[in-house]
Design a protein around this motif. Structure first.
Motif, short mmCIF file in Angstrom:
data_model
loop_
_atom_site.label_atom_id
_atom_site.label_comp_id
_atom_site.label_asym_id
_atom_site.label_seq_id
_atom_site.Cartn_x
_atom_site.Cartn_y
_atom_site.Cartn_z
N ARG A 313 0.73 -1.18 -0.13
CA ARG A 313 0.00 0.04 -0.04
C ARG A 313 0.96 1.32 0.09
O ARG A 313 1.98 1.14 0.67
CB ARG A 313 -0.99 -0.16 1.23
CG ARG A 313 -1.79 1.06 1.07
CD ARG A 313 -2.94 1.00 2.36
NE ARG A 313 -3.96 -0.08 2.02
CZ ARG A 313 -4.00 -1.06 2.53
NH1 ARG A 313 -3.18 -1.41 3.70
NH2 ARG A 313 -5.05 -2.00 1.97
N GLY A 314 0.50 2.28 -1.10
CA GLY A 314 1.49 3.37 -0.95
C GLY A 314 2.40 3.66 -1.93
O GLY A 314 2.92 4.46 -2.31
N ILE A 315 2.89 2.21 -2.53
CA ILE A 315 3.74 2.26 -3.39
C ILE A 315 3.28 2.77 -4.62
O ILE A 315 2.26 2.16 -5.29
CB ILE A 315 4.41 0.58 -3.55
CG1 ILE A 315 5.01 0.03 -2.37
CG2 ILE A 315 5.34 0.62 -4.93
CD1 ILE A 315 6.05 0.98 -1.91
N ASN A 316 3.86 3.61 -5.19
CA ASN A 316 3.65 4.18 -6.51
C ASN A 316 3.63 3.22 -7.73
O ASN A 316 4.73 2.64 -7.97
CB ASN A 316 4.44 5.43 -7.14
CG ASN A 316 3.95 6.12 -8.00
OD1 ASN A 316 2.94 6.45 -8.48
ND2 ASN A 316 4.91 6.70 -9.08
N GLY A 317 2.64 2.94 -8.48
CA GLY A 317 2.53 2.23 -9.58
C GLY A 317 2.19 0.66 -9.22
O GLY A 317 1.82 -0.25 -10.02
N TYR A 318 1.59 0.39 -7.90
CA TYR A 318 1.35 -0.84 -7.44
C TYR A 318 -0.19 -1.24 -7.98
O TYR A 318 -1.03 -0.31 -7.58
CB TYR A 318 1.52 -1.10 -6.11
CG TYR A 318 0.82 -2.36 -5.58
CD1 TYR A 318 1.56 -3.80 -5.79
CD2 TYR A 318 -0.27 -2.33 -4.62
CE1 TYR A 318 0.73 -4.77 -5.39
CE2 TYR A 318 -0.85 -3.51 -4.19
CZ TYR A 318 -0.38 -4.76 -4.66
OH TYR A 318 -1.13 -5.92 -4.22
N LEU A 327 2.23 -11.20 -8.56
CA LEU A 327 2.34 -9.72 -8.47
C LEU A 327 3.36 -9.34 -9.55
O LEU A 327 4.34 -9.85 -9.79
CB LEU A 327 3.07 -9.40 -7.03
CG LEU A 327 2.20 -9.86 -5.85
CD1 LEU A 327 2.82 -9.40 -4.45
CD2 LEU A 327 0.80 -9.11 -5.77
N TRP A 328 2.94 -8.12 -10.17
CA TRP A 328 3.74 -7.56 -11.12
C TRP A 328 4.09 -6.12 -10.67
O TRP A 328 3.38 -5.18 -10.72
CB TRP A 328 2.82 -7.28 -12.60
CG TRP A 328 3.44 -7.02 -13.69
CD1 TRP A 328 3.19 -5.79 -14.40
CD2 TRP A 328 4.73 -7.52 -14.44
NE1 TRP A 328 3.92 -5.80 -15.63
CE2 TRP A 328 4.83 -6.66 -15.49
CE3 TRP A 328 5.46 -8.73 -14.33
CZ2 TRP A 328 5.82 -7.20 -16.50
CZ3 TRP A 328 6.19 -9.12 -15.09
CH2 TRP A 328 6.66 -8.33 -16.18
N LEU A 329 5.45 -6.26 -9.86
CA LEU A 329 5.66 -4.77 -9.06
C LEU A 329 6.50 -4.06 -9.95
O LEU A 329 7.55 -4.46 -10.48
CB LEU A 329 6.30 -5.64 -7.94
CG LEU A 329 5.53 -6.41 -6.94
CD1 LEU A 329 6.49 -6.86 -5.80
CD2 LEU A 329 4.51 -5.41 -6.52
N PRO A 330 6.15 -2.88 -9.96
CA PRO A 330 7.15 -1.72 -10.49
C PRO A 330 8.35 -1.64 -9.71
O PRO A 330 8.64 -1.25 -8.74
CB PRO A 330 6.27 -0.67 -10.63
CG PRO A 330 5.34 -0.68 -9.36
CD PRO A 330 5.16 -2.05 -9.13
#
Length: 392
Positions: A313-318, A327-330
């Motif tokens: 939560r709060g990660i830009n682009g998640y 999960l496809w994590l930026p």
């Protein structure tokens, strides 16, 4: 000794590339594999019982197309799940896992030419690598259509030039998508079916993650085709028990579609297929008929989805995945991030670029890592927190 040139430009497969990237560096902690999508939840206990009780049938050659009981169980599942009436004798083919079917369907149905030219095979980018090798095997030209955040992590085939679509024989689409977990809506399928009708190509719908989802069950390609009265020969769907039932080693899958298309697949299977042994088919028959374990499995993944949402939560682009178990994590650079994470924590993830190809000089997977949420939730908790701590 010479080898076919059509395979010479294929990049190395993702997991040998991952080993080359990581394995000459020591792990920075207890090793946790979050790179491979191999389900770890328990499979139904009755599977072993079914195989043991039919072990004497290992002495028989199995029917090529699938035992009648298995084909009926699959047809009933399709009807119950998607509301599509299916003739088990003419519209279903049992597979030795979906990868066999996704490859052989291209071999069985892709023409040598279309409009007098080399045919195109379209696929999302990033993608399951068998799509590209299938195109190469039949002498078709793969076209990689980027699936990015801007397109909802599904390829926008309407952006492909008409001249390319006219010469397209097959379009592969994975929904729910691997690696991003995006789901094609009924409108998306309807638009793709309209393109298929206009430009005369087939759709191969890789739906092997369809039973792991949040909220509403994903719409299927054959389901949409049936509702709008489309030609059933336009669509082939591919499913397996690997993800639905945590049985990747059972190798039970199926292809379903129009009778003419399935007949073509059966003809190839007669000469070059590898049917499942009968005891395996007996177990698969019972698994396809049981939904209780699927519901339980989906709940386990649901808890992991919620955990991931909390951690990132709060990660830009998640973007919370809609379905599947990845999960496809930026990140800035997927390969650099995977190596940093491995050296710092022992957590093993897959660089997104290993699943994609360069288009116009850029790989849409470059700024991502793929994380498989298949481990037990206590291990998942440690792994996700290590990712958050070291990469964000």
């Amino acid at each position: 000794m010479q080898f076919p040139e059509r395979f010479s430009n294929l990049p190395e497969y993702a997991f040998p590339r991952l080993r080359a990237l990581l394995d000459h560096h020591p792990a920075g902690g207890d090793v946790l594999h979050m790179s491979i999508g191999e389900p770890k939840h328990a499979f139904p206990a009755f599977v072993a019982e079914e195989i043991a009780s039919h072990a004497h049938e290992f002495a028989k050659y199995p029917p090529n197309d699938g035992a009648p009981e298995l084909l009926q169980a699959i047809a009933s599942w399709i009807t119950n799940r998607f509301g599509v009436p299916i003739d088990p004798a003419t519209q279903v083919l049992s597979l030795n896992g979906t990868r066999e079917g996704l490859f052989n369907a291209c071999v069985a149905t892709c023409p040598e030419t279309k409009n007098g030219k080399q045919p195109y095979v379209l696929m999302p980018n990033p993608f399951y690598q068998v799509y590209a090798i299938a195109a190469a095997a039949v002498g078709a030209k793969p076209v990689f259509v980027n699936a990015t955040a801007e397109t909802g992590f599904l390829p926008d085939f309407s952006t492909v030039p008409d001249a390319v679509l006219d010469d397209t024989a097959i379009v592969y689409l994975c929904s729910p998508s691997n690696p991003q977990g995006a789901v094609a809506s009924a409108d998306y399928w309807r638009d793709l079916l309209a393109l298929a009708e206009k430009h005369d190509f087939r759709i191969f719908a890789d739906e092997c993650y369809s039973e792991i989802y949040r909220g509403e069950a994903p719409t299927g390609a054959l389901e949409t085709a049936h509702k709008i009265g489309a030609d059933p020969e336009r669509v082939v769907i591919f499913h397996s028990l690997s993800k639905r039932s945590n049985l990747p080693g059972l190798r039970s899958g199926f292809a379903a579609g129009g009778p003419k298309t399935i007949a073509a697949l059966k003809q190839l299977r007669n000469y070059a297929g590898a049917p499942l042994p009968l005891p395996i088919q007996r177990a698969a028959t019972r698994v396809w008929a049981d939904e209780d374990h699927v519901i339980e499995n989906r709940a386990l993944y649901g808890a992991k989805f919620e955990l991931a949402d909390d951690v990132f939560r709060g990660i830009n682009g998640y973007v919370p995945p809609q379905a599947g178990f990845f999960l496809w994590l930026p990140v800035e650079d997927g390969a650099a991030a995977a190596l940093k994470l491995w050296k710092a924590s022992g957590v093993r993830v897959l660089p997104g670029a290993f699943l994609g190809r360069d288009v116009d000089g850029a790989n849409p997977g470059h700024g991502y890592i793929r994380v498989a949420m298949v481990a037990p939730i206590d291990e998942m908790t440690r792994g996700l927190h290590e990712i958050r701590r070291h990469l964000y």
